[in-house]
Design an enzyme around this catalytic site. Structure first.
Site, PDB file in Angstrom:
ATOM      1  N   ALA A  31       0.865  -1.180   0.000  1.00 52.73           N
ATOM      2  CA  ALA A  31       0.000   0.000   0.000  1.00 52.73           C
ATOM      3  C   ALA A  31       0.901   1.230   0.000  1.00 52.73           C
ATOM      4  CB  ALA A  31      -0.907  -0.010   1.229  1.00 52.73           C
ATOM      5  N   TYR A  32       0.634   2.139  -0.920  1.00 51.55           N
ATOM      6  CA  TYR A  32       1.466   3.325  -1.077  1.00 51.55           C
ATOM      7  C   TYR A  32       0.830   4.506  -0.359  1.00 51.55           C
ATOM      8  CZ  TYR A  32       4.399   0.490  -3.794  1.00 51.55           C
ATOM      9  OH  TYR A  32       5.261  -0.517  -4.140  1.00 51.55           O
ATOM     10  N   VAL A  33       1.511   4.954   0.680  1.00 50.81           N
ATOM     11  CA  VAL A  33       1.030   6.036   1.535  1.00 50.81           C
ATOM     12  C   VAL A  33       1.257   7.387   0.861  1.00 50.81           C
ATOM     13  CG1 VAL A  33       1.336   7.122   3.800  1.00 50.81           C
ATOM     14  CG2 VAL A  33       1.508   4.629   3.576  1.00 50.81           C
TER      15      VAL A  33
END
Length: 171
Positions: free
Chosen positions: A35-37
Protein backbone atom coordinates in the site's frame (compact mmCIF):
# COMPACT_ATOMS: atom_id res chain seq x y z
CA UNK A 1 26.29 9.38 -2.83
CA UNK A 2 27.79 9.30 0.65
CA UNK A 3 29.16 6.06 2.12
CA UNK A 4 26.49 6.18 4.85
CA UNK A 5 23.73 6.01 2.21
CA UNK A 6 25.49 3.38 0.08
CA UNK A 7 24.33 0.59 2.43
CA UNK A 8 20.73 1.54 1.69
CA UNK A 9 21.01 1.38 -2.11
CA UNK A 10 19.52 -1.46 -4.10
CA UNK A 11 21.01 -2.32 -7.48
CA UNK A 12 18.63 -4.16 -9.77
CA UNK A 13 17.57 -4.74 -13.35
CA UNK A 14 13.99 -5.49 -14.32
CA UNK A 15 12.54 -7.25 -17.35
CA UNK A 16 9.09 -8.22 -18.56
CA UNK A 17 8.77 -12.00 -18.66
CA UNK A 18 8.29 -13.15 -22.26
CA UNK A 19 8.41 -16.93 -21.70
CA UNK A 20 6.48 -18.32 -18.72
CA UNK A 21 8.48 -21.55 -18.94
CA UNK A 22 10.92 -19.86 -16.55
CA UNK A 23 8.42 -20.63 -13.76
CA UNK A 24 8.19 -24.36 -14.57
CA UNK A 25 8.77 -26.37 -11.41
CA UNK A 26 8.50 -23.37 -9.05
CA UNK A 27 5.74 -23.87 -6.50
CA UNK A 28 6.56 -21.83 -3.39
CA UNK A 29 5.91 -18.11 -3.41
CA UNK A 30 5.38 -15.07 -1.23
CA UNK A 31 1.97 -13.41 -1.31
CA UNK A 32 2.76 -9.68 -1.20
CA UNK A 33 0.45 -6.74 -0.64
CA UNK A 34 1.83 -3.22 -0.85
CA UNK A 35 0.00 0.00 0.00
CA UNK A 36 1.47 3.32 -1.08
CA UNK A 37 1.03 6.04 1.53
CA UNK A 38 2.76 8.78 -0.50
CA UNK A 39 4.69 9.27 -3.73
CA UNK A 40 6.26 12.32 -5.39
CA UNK A 41 9.26 13.02 -7.59
CA UNK A 42 10.35 9.39 -7.76
CA UNK A 43 10.15 8.93 -3.97
CA UNK A 44 7.61 6.59 -2.39
CA UNK A 45 6.56 5.46 1.07
CA UNK A 46 4.85 2.10 1.37
CA UNK A 47 3.79 -0.59 3.80
CA UNK A 48 4.18 -4.21 2.74
CA UNK A 49 2.83 -7.47 4.10
CA UNK A 50 4.25 -10.84 3.10
CA UNK A 51 2.90 -14.33 3.69
CA UNK A 52 4.97 -17.32 2.52
CA UNK A 53 3.12 -20.20 0.86
CA UNK A 54 5.44 -22.76 2.50
CA UNK A 55 5.00 -21.39 6.06
CA UNK A 56 2.65 -23.76 7.92
CA UNK A 57 1.99 -21.11 10.61
CA UNK A 58 0.54 -18.66 8.06
CA UNK A 59 2.41 -15.86 9.81
CA UNK A 60 2.53 -12.47 8.13
CA UNK A 61 5.59 -10.24 8.10
CA UNK A 62 5.38 -6.50 7.47
CA UNK A 63 7.65 -3.59 6.69
CA UNK A 64 7.63 0.17 6.22
CA UNK A 65 9.78 1.38 3.32
CA UNK A 66 11.04 4.63 1.84
CA UNK A 67 12.33 4.42 -1.74
CA UNK A 68 14.09 7.09 -3.76
CA UNK A 69 14.14 7.71 -7.51
CA UNK A 70 15.65 5.00 -9.72
CA UNK A 71 18.68 6.04 -11.79
CA UNK A 72 21.21 3.89 -13.62
CA UNK A 73 19.79 0.63 -12.20
CA UNK A 74 19.96 1.71 -8.56
CA UNK A 75 17.59 3.22 -6.05
CA UNK A 76 17.81 4.35 -2.43
CA UNK A 77 15.79 2.06 -0.16
CA UNK A 78 15.32 2.22 3.60
CA UNK A 79 13.19 -0.60 4.99
CA UNK A 80 12.14 -1.24 8.60
CA UNK A 81 10.10 -4.12 10.02
CA UNK A 82 6.73 -3.20 11.48
CA UNK A 83 3.80 -4.82 13.21
CA UNK A 84 1.58 -6.63 10.65
CA UNK A 85 -1.58 -5.32 12.35
CA UNK A 86 -0.44 -1.74 11.88
CA UNK A 87 0.51 -2.44 8.26
CA UNK A 88 -2.97 -3.87 7.57
CA UNK A 89 -4.62 -0.85 9.25
CA UNK A 90 -2.62 1.57 7.08
CA UNK A 91 -3.35 -0.43 3.94
CA UNK A 92 -7.08 -0.33 4.65
CA UNK A 93 -7.14 3.48 4.35
CA UNK A 94 -4.68 3.72 1.44
CA UNK A 95 -6.27 3.81 -2.03
CA UNK A 96 -3.18 2.80 -4.02
CA UNK A 97 -2.33 -0.87 -3.54
CA UNK A 98 -0.94 -3.81 -5.42
CA UNK A 99 -1.05 -7.57 -4.91
CA UNK A 100 1.40 -10.02 -6.38
CA UNK A 101 2.89 -13.45 -5.96
CA UNK A 102 6.68 -13.45 -5.85
CA UNK A 103 8.60 -16.52 -6.94
CA UNK A 104 12.35 -17.08 -6.54
CA UNK A 105 14.12 -18.78 -9.43
CA UNK A 106 17.75 -19.59 -10.15
CA UNK A 107 18.36 -19.43 -13.87
CA UNK A 108 21.58 -19.05 -15.84
CA UNK A 109 23.49 -18.89 -12.55
CA UNK A 110 21.56 -15.92 -11.15
CA UNK A 111 18.81 -15.72 -8.55
CA UNK A 112 15.78 -13.83 -9.82
CA UNK A 113 12.51 -12.83 -8.21
CA UNK A 114 9.54 -13.02 -10.53
CA UNK A 115 6.45 -11.02 -9.63
CA UNK A 116 3.11 -12.22 -10.99
CA UNK A 117 0.71 -9.34 -10.47
CA UNK A 118 -2.92 -9.76 -9.47
CA UNK A 119 -6.01 -7.55 -9.39
CA UNK A 120 -5.86 -4.44 -11.58
CA UNK A 121 -2.39 -5.46 -12.83
CA UNK A 122 -3.39 -9.05 -13.68
CA UNK A 123 -1.35 -10.37 -16.59
CA UNK A 124 1.78 -8.37 -15.82
CA UNK A 125 4.88 -10.40 -14.93
CA UNK A 126 8.14 -8.68 -14.05
CA UNK A 127 11.46 -10.35 -13.18
CA UNK A 128 14.05 -8.58 -11.04
CA UNK A 129 17.71 -9.34 -10.55
CA UNK A 130 19.14 -7.63 -7.48
CA UNK A 131 22.82 -7.84 -6.56
CA UNK A 132 25.90 -5.65 -6.20
CA UNK A 133 26.70 -2.85 -8.64
CA UNK A 134 29.15 -4.95 -10.71
CA UNK A 135 26.90 -7.99 -11.08
CA UNK A 136 23.91 -5.86 -12.03
CA UNK A 137 25.98 -3.86 -14.51
CA UNK A 138 27.36 -6.93 -16.29
CA UNK A 139 24.09 -8.90 -16.35
CA UNK A 140 23.17 -10.48 -19.68
CA UNK A 141 19.48 -10.65 -20.58
CA UNK A 142 18.23 -14.21 -19.94
CA UNK A 143 16.55 -16.33 -22.63
CA UNK A 144 13.08 -16.00 -21.10
CA UNK A 145 13.14 -12.21 -20.66
CA UNK A 146 11.43 -9.66 -22.87
CA UNK A 147 11.74 -5.90 -22.78
CA UNK A 148 13.96 -4.36 -20.10
CA UNK A 149 11.91 -1.96 -17.95
CA UNK A 150 14.48 -1.01 -15.31
CA UNK A 151 14.33 2.71 -16.04
CA UNK A 152 10.68 2.85 -17.18
CA UNK A 153 8.92 4.47 -14.21
CA UNK A 154 5.54 3.16 -15.39
CA UNK A 155 6.65 -0.24 -14.10
CA UNK A 156 7.60 0.98 -10.60
CA UNK A 157 5.22 -0.60 -8.12
CA UNK A 158 4.05 2.75 -6.78
CA UNK A 159 3.09 3.76 -10.33
CA UNK A 160 1.34 0.44 -10.97
CA UNK A 161 -0.69 0.98 -7.80
CA UNK A 162 -1.98 4.33 -9.07
CA UNK A 163 -2.00 3.61 -12.84
CA UNK A 164 -2.45 -0.13 -13.39
CA UNK A 165 -1.14 -2.05 -16.37
CA UNK A 166 -2.03 -1.81 -19.17
CA UNK A 167 -1.45 1.82 -18.40
CA UNK A 168 -4.40 4.17 -18.20
CA UNK A 169 -4.39 7.02 -20.64
CA UNK A 170 -2.83 10.03 -19.00
CA UNK A 171 -3.98 13.57 -19.88
Amino acid sequence: MTDALEDDVEYERRFLVADLAVLNGVEDYEQIEQAYVWKAGGYAIRVRTIRRSDDPTGETQASFTLKGPRKDAHRYELEQPMDPGHAHAIAEVTPHRIRKKRYAKITEGNTWVIDVFEGANHGLIIAEFEAGRGAVGSLKKPWWAGEEVTEDVRYNNEELAANPWPFKERP
